[in-house]
Design a protein around this motif. Structure first.
Motif, PDB file in Angstrom:
ATOM      1  N   ILE A 156      -1.375  11.488   4.703  1.00  0.00           N
ATOM      2  CA  ILE A 156      -2.840  11.536   4.605  1.00  0.00           C
ATOM      3  C   ILE A 156      -3.369  10.263   3.952  1.00  0.00           C
ATOM      4  O   ILE A 156      -4.305   9.619   4.462  1.00  0.00           O
ATOM      5  CB  ILE A 156      -3.281  12.777   3.803  1.00  0.00           C
ATOM      6  CG1 ILE A 156      -3.043  14.053   4.613  1.00  0.00           C
ATOM      7  CG2 ILE A 156      -4.759  12.667   3.418  1.00  0.00           C
ATOM      8  CD1 ILE A 156      -3.331  15.329   3.848  1.00  0.00           C
ATOM      9  N   LEU A 157      -2.797   9.876   2.826  1.00  0.00           N
ATOM     10  CA  LEU A 157      -3.302   8.728   2.070  1.00  0.00           C
ATOM     11  C   LEU A 157      -3.052   7.411   2.798  1.00  0.00           C
ATOM     12  O   LEU A 157      -3.902   6.513   2.774  1.00  0.00           O
ATOM     13  CB  LEU A 157      -2.660   8.700   0.674  1.00  0.00           C
ATOM     14  CG  LEU A 157      -3.034   9.877  -0.237  1.00  0.00           C
ATOM     15  CD1 LEU A 157      -2.198   9.858  -1.511  1.00  0.00           C
ATOM     16  CD2 LEU A 157      -4.516   9.847  -0.581  1.00  0.00           C
ATOM     17  N   PHE A 158      -1.901   7.290   3.449  1.00  0.00           N
ATOM     18  CA  PHE A 158      -1.603   6.040   4.148  1.00  0.00           C
ATOM     19  C   PHE A 158      -2.531   5.856   5.343  1.00  0.00           C
ATOM     20  O   PHE A 158      -3.080   4.760   5.561  1.00  0.00           O
ATOM     21  CB  PHE A 158      -0.136   6.022   4.602  1.00  0.00           C
ATOM     22  CG  PHE A 158       0.252   4.747   5.287  1.00  0.00           C
ATOM     23  CD1 PHE A 158       0.472   3.592   4.559  1.00  0.00           C
ATOM     24  CD2 PHE A 158       0.362   4.696   6.681  1.00  0.00           C
ATOM     25  CE1 PHE A 158       0.819   2.405   5.196  1.00  0.00           C
ATOM     26  CE2 PHE A 158       0.712   3.521   7.325  1.00  0.00           C
ATOM     27  CZ  PHE A 158       0.935   2.368   6.577  1.00  0.00           C
TER      28      PHE A 158
ATOM     29  N   ASN B  19     -16.968   3.520  -4.938  1.00  0.00           N
ATOM     30  CA  ASN B  19     -16.162   3.726  -6.151  1.00  0.00           C
ATOM     31  C   ASN B  19     -14.811   3.023  -6.046  1.00  0.00           C
ATOM     32  O   ASN B  19     -14.165   2.782  -7.076  1.00  0.00           O
ATOM     33  CB  ASN B  19     -15.902   5.221  -6.381  1.00  0.00           C
ATOM     34  CG  ASN B  19     -17.117   5.951  -6.911  1.00  0.00           C
ATOM     35  OD1 ASN B  19     -18.204   5.390  -6.971  1.00  0.00           O
ATOM     36  ND2 ASN B  19     -16.940   7.211  -7.283  1.00  0.00           N
ATOM     37  N   TYR B  20     -14.379   2.712  -4.820  1.00  0.00           N
ATOM     38  CA  TYR B  20     -13.018   2.226  -4.616  1.00  0.00           C
ATOM     39  C   TYR B  20     -12.944   0.872  -3.928  1.00  0.00           C
ATOM     40  O   TYR B  20     -11.842   0.393  -3.645  1.00  0.00           O
ATOM     41  CB  TYR B  20     -12.227   3.272  -3.806  1.00  0.00           C
ATOM     42  CG  TYR B  20     -12.290   4.646  -4.429  1.00  0.00           C
ATOM     43  CD1 TYR B  20     -11.580   4.939  -5.586  1.00  0.00           C
ATOM     44  CD2 TYR B  20     -13.103   5.639  -3.895  1.00  0.00           C
ATOM     45  CE1 TYR B  20     -11.655   6.186  -6.176  1.00  0.00           C
ATOM     46  CE2 TYR B  20     -13.187   6.896  -4.481  1.00  0.00           C
ATOM     47  CZ  TYR B  20     -12.460   7.157  -5.624  1.00  0.00           C
ATOM     48  OH  TYR B  20     -12.545   8.391  -6.219  1.00  0.00           O
ATOM     49  N   THR B  21     -14.087   0.251  -3.660  1.00  0.00           N
ATOM     50  CA  THR B  21     -14.061  -1.111  -3.122  1.00  0.00           C
ATOM     51  C   THR B  21     -13.778  -2.097  -4.244  1.00  0.00           C
ATOM     52  O   THR B  21     -13.634  -1.715  -5.413  1.00  0.00           O
ATOM     53  CB  THR B  21     -15.403  -1.449  -2.444  1.00  0.00           C
ATOM     54  OG1 THR B  21     -16.473  -1.202  -3.364  1.00  0.00           O
ATOM     55  CG2 THR B  21     -15.603  -0.614  -1.192  1.00  0.00           C
TER      56      THR B  21
ATOM     57  N   THR C  64       0.837  -1.208   0.000  1.00  0.00           N
ATOM     58  CA  THR C  64       0.000   0.000   0.000  1.00  0.00           C
ATOM     59  C   THR C  64       0.866   1.250   0.000  1.00  0.00           C
ATOM     60  O   THR C  64       0.649   2.180  -0.799  1.00  0.00           O
ATOM     61  CB  THR C  64      -0.915   0.008   1.244  1.00  0.00           C
ATOM     62  OG1 THR C  64      -1.803  -1.105   1.186  1.00  0.00           O
ATOM     63  CG2 THR C  64      -1.721   1.301   1.312  1.00  0.00           C
ATOM     64  N   TYR C  65       1.853   1.288   0.885  1.00  0.00           N
ATOM     65  CA  TYR C  65       2.717   2.467   0.959  1.00  0.00           C
ATOM     66  C   TYR C  65       3.532   2.629  -0.319  1.00  0.00           C
ATOM     67  O   TYR C  65       3.740   3.756  -0.796  1.00  0.00           O
ATOM     68  CB  TYR C  65       3.655   2.365   2.161  1.00  0.00           C
ATOM     69  CG  TYR C  65       4.579   3.549   2.276  1.00  0.00           C
ATOM     70  CD1 TYR C  65       4.094   4.795   2.638  1.00  0.00           C
ATOM     71  CD2 TYR C  65       5.942   3.419   1.986  1.00  0.00           C
ATOM     72  CE1 TYR C  65       4.942   5.891   2.724  1.00  0.00           C
ATOM     73  CE2 TYR C  65       6.784   4.510   2.073  1.00  0.00           C
ATOM     74  CZ  TYR C  65       6.283   5.742   2.442  1.00  0.00           C
ATOM     75  OH  TYR C  65       7.121   6.833   2.516  1.00  0.00           O
ATOM     76  N   ARG C  66       3.949   1.518  -0.900  1.00  0.00           N
ATOM     77  CA  ARG C  66       4.728   1.585  -2.146  1.00  0.00           C
ATOM     78  C   ARG C  66       3.905   2.222  -3.262  1.00  0.00           C
ATOM     79  O   ARG C  66       4.403   3.079  -4.010  1.00  0.00           O
ATOM     80  CB  ARG C  66       5.174   0.178  -2.552  1.00  0.00           C
ATOM     81  CG  ARG C  66       5.850   0.120  -3.919  1.00  0.00           C
ATOM     82  CD  ARG C  66       6.112  -1.321  -4.340  1.00  0.00           C
ATOM     83  NE  ARG C  66       6.554  -1.377  -5.716  1.00  0.00           N
ATOM     84  CZ  ARG C  66       5.751  -1.355  -6.769  1.00  0.00           C
ATOM     85  NH1 ARG C  66       4.442  -1.246  -6.584  1.00  0.00           N
ATOM     86  NH2 ARG C  66       6.233  -1.403  -7.995  1.00  0.00           N
TER      87      ARG C  66
ATOM     88  N   ALA D 239     -11.772  -1.856   3.755  1.00  0.00           N
ATOM     89  CA  ALA D 239     -12.689  -2.380   2.730  1.00  0.00           C
ATOM     90  C   ALA D 239     -12.252  -1.958   1.340  1.00  0.00           C
ATOM     91  O   ALA D 239     -12.441  -2.698   0.363  1.00  0.00           O
ATOM     92  CB  ALA D 239     -14.115  -1.897   2.994  1.00  0.00           C
ATOM     93  N   SER D 240     -11.666  -0.800   1.237  1.00  0.00           N
ATOM     94  CA  SER D 240     -11.197  -0.334  -0.070  1.00  0.00           C
ATOM     95  C   SER D 240      -9.678  -0.211  -0.102  1.00  0.00           C
ATOM     96  O   SER D 240      -9.038  -0.554  -1.091  1.00  0.00           O
ATOM     97  CB  SER D 240     -11.814   1.028  -0.407  1.00  0.00           C
ATOM     98  OG  SER D 240     -11.434   2.002   0.556  1.00  0.00           O
ATOM     99  N   GLY D 241      -9.093   0.249   1.008  1.00  0.00           N
ATOM    100  CA  GLY D 241      -7.663   0.508   0.994  1.00  0.00           C
ATOM    101  C   GLY D 241      -7.367   1.672   0.062  1.00  0.00           C
ATOM    102  O   GLY D 241      -8.257   2.435  -0.323  1.00  0.00           O
ATOM    103  N   TYR D 242      -6.094   1.802  -0.310  1.00  0.00           N
ATOM    104  CA  TYR D 242      -5.725   2.870  -1.244  1.00  0.00           C
ATOM    105  C   TYR D 242      -5.945   2.399  -2.676  1.00  0.00           C
ATOM    106  O   TYR D 242      -5.565   1.300  -3.051  1.00  0.00           O
ATOM    107  CB  TYR D 242      -4.261   3.279  -1.062  1.00  0.00           C
ATOM    108  CG  TYR D 242      -3.796   4.246  -2.125  1.00  0.00           C
ATOM    109  CD1 TYR D 242      -4.193   5.581  -2.080  1.00  0.00           C
ATOM    110  CD2 TYR D 242      -3.025   3.815  -3.202  1.00  0.00           C
ATOM    111  CE1 TYR D 242      -3.800   6.467  -3.064  1.00  0.00           C
ATOM    112  CE2 TYR D 242      -2.622   4.697  -4.190  1.00  0.00           C
ATOM    113  CZ  TYR D 242      -3.019   6.018  -4.117  1.00  0.00           C
ATOM    114  OH  TYR D 242      -2.642   6.898  -5.102  1.00  0.00           O
TER     115      TYR D 242
END
Length: 519
Positions: free
Chosen positions: A309-311, A379-381, A279-281, A319-322
């Motif tokens: 902010i995003l992490f 929109n992001y799940t 995720t961070y990558r 449920a969606s993550g980044y």
């Protein structure tokens, strides 16, 4: 010799399918059509001689196109071998060479004057002597072996003359801020503060100063745009981040800011853990792509803010993550809250601001983005069902609004998902300059379901805005290139206001009439 000719061919023809090109829009604003190279009929290069048959379907087009966003293994290895930055130290994962290139590009743009290059030249500047000087400079390049044949030289000189003639015929229009400008000046070049705007500002101040702000009245006045001076506090209220009660605002804001930095202390160190490493990558890769042509977002301090902010949002929403695209949604909030402390946002140095100010901007951006995403998280799940449904709804709506466009897409096998996915995923942020997105979001936050329901009608109005250009394209490739590079670089408040008015008209006609114009 054949190899050299082949290399020069690819250098000259940047629009041949398969070449690596930026995706224009909010991050890469579309090219000014007045600057596009024009060719006489007898000298127009035939790009299609590379293939005996032009791509007429998405599958043929996909086979002839390379993915410009592939990350090769060497970059992955470099990332994994780079030590992760700490919260208090400058970012260690930003490439020095990349910063040098960005600084050089910015310096070059400053010297040559981006606005001057894009402005329609005056008739006095377009005399024959200037053309002769340009021709002389061009032949110096020929002697320097940049051009390999006389036909190439003739082609370039003809295109220069044709382009100058075309610019002469264009009406002179006041130049508004372009790619690196985020001010909300009107496209008409009107003064930033008129009598009407001053009256509106006074009305906003009166509403905000009341002990309990009337949010319905605030939404009513915000629909047609929020004055810059009161936009930060208005966005905080309309997004639901702050309460309507004036006495409670400072207390709530202080508590929420402390809560956010509590998340930082609790979770941010886990970005290098095996579970969150991917995720961070991905966040780390996407941050430099966020508005790459705007120097503000290339500052290390700003990129570190976005990464945090995003992490934090990603690990708090498993449920969606980044998901790629969420990084764009931080930028309007960040710019609006930064404008509360800095007048010249475009040229501000965020690291020079007091630490408390930086922390307040970061925390407020996080909470307002979270409030926005709470309403569109589907929109992001997995499989992004929210976007799939919105694209289908757009297709059905356009088929009722403008049957000619709908049938034109069907004739040339253009699927709505191929261009409208990005419109839904990024809320049109890659199609419009950032200054237009901020104005658009004024209205979205004033609408009850602005980022979901009303956005559908804005996309429909945006598509129909380019009706003439769409119907003039008679092949799959041309249609897709147009829809992914719509020329909105000169848009300002005036154009966005007209777009929103048309979207409101469509909503009024079709929202409560599912069978209206249905065939």
């Amino acid at each position: 010799m054949a190899t050299e000719n082949r290399i020069n061919f690819w250098r000259r023809n940047a629009k041949v399918p398969g070449s690596v090109q930026p995706v224009y829009g909010a991050q890469h604003p579309p090219l000014d059509p007045r600057l596009r190279r024009t060719y006489p009929k007898d000298t127009k290069p035939k790009f299609n001689n590379l293939k005996s048959k032009k791509a007429s379907s998405f599958h043929e087009f996909a086979r002839s196109t390379n993915d410009a966003w592939d990350i090769d293994e060497e970059e992955d290895e470099d990332f994994l071998s780079t030590p992760a930055p700490t919260l208090s130290s400058p970012s260690g994962h930003h490439s020095t060479s990349t910063q040098d290139q960005q600084q050089q590009i910015q310096a070059d743009d400053t010297e040559t004057g981006v606005s001057d290059r894009l402005a329609p030249p005056s008739t006095e500047a377009l005399d024959f002597q200037d053309v002769q000087e340009e021709d002389a400079e061009y032949w110096e390049h020929v002697n320097g072996k940049v051009v390999k044949s006389s036909s190439d030289a003739h082609l370039n000189m003809s295109s220069v003359r044709s382009s100058l003639q075309k610019q002469q015929s264009l009406p002179v229009r006041p130049i508004i801020p372009l790619v690196a400008r985020m001010s909300d000046q009107n496209a008409s070049g009107a003064p930033p503060m008129t009598v009407r705007e001053k009256s509106r500002l006074d009305k906003f101040k009166q509403l905000l100063a009341s002990p309990n702000t009337d949010l319905e009245e605030l939404r009513k006045h915000s629909w047609s745009g929020i004055p810059r001076e009161v936009r930060p506090i208005t966005w905080r209220l309309l997004s639901g981040y702050l309460p309507a009660n004036k006495e409670r605002r400072e207390l709530v804001m202080k508590r929420k800011r402390e809560e956010y930095f509590g998340f930082i202390e609790q979770y941010y160190h886990s970005r290098t853990d095996e579970h969150y490493k991917d995720t961070y990558r991905q966040i780390h890769i996407d941050i430099p792509r966020t508005n790459p042509l705007i120097p503000l977002f290339q500052q290390p301090a700003v990129q570190e803010v976005f990464e945090r902010i995003l992490f934090i949002w990603a690990i708090r929403h498993p449920a969606s993550g980044y998901v790629q695209g969420i990084n764009d949604l931080v930028t309007p909030f960040f710019v609006v809250f930064l404008s509360e402390f800095v007048k010249d946002v475009e040229n501000s140095e965020v690291a020079a601001l007091p630490l408390d100010t930086q922390r307040n901007i970061e925390a407020d951006s996080f909470w307002c983005m979270s409030k926005l995403l709470d309403g569109i998280q589907d929109n992001y799940t997995f499989a992004q069902p929210g976007i799939q449904n919105k694209v289908k709804a757009l297709e059905e709506l356009v088929s009722r609004i403008d049957e000619d466009i709908h049938n034109h897409f069907k004739r040339y096998e253009v699927e709505y998902l191929q261009f409208a996915f990005r419109w839904m995923n990024n809320l049109l942020m890659r199609e419009l300059p950032l200054r237009c997105t901020i104005r658009l979001w004024d209205t979205y936050q004033a609408e009850t379901e602005g980022f979901t329901h009303f956005h559908l009608y804005v996309c429909s109005a945006f598509l129909i805005e380019w009706r003439k250009e769409i119907l003039s394209m008679v092949d799959f490739q041309g249609l897709l290139m147009l829809l992914q590079n719509l020329p909105t670089i000169h848009w300002g408040n005036e154009e966005v206001g007209l777009l929103l008015a048309e979207a409101y008209r469509l909503k009024y006609m079709f929202a409560d009439a599912p069978s209206h114009y249905k065939r």
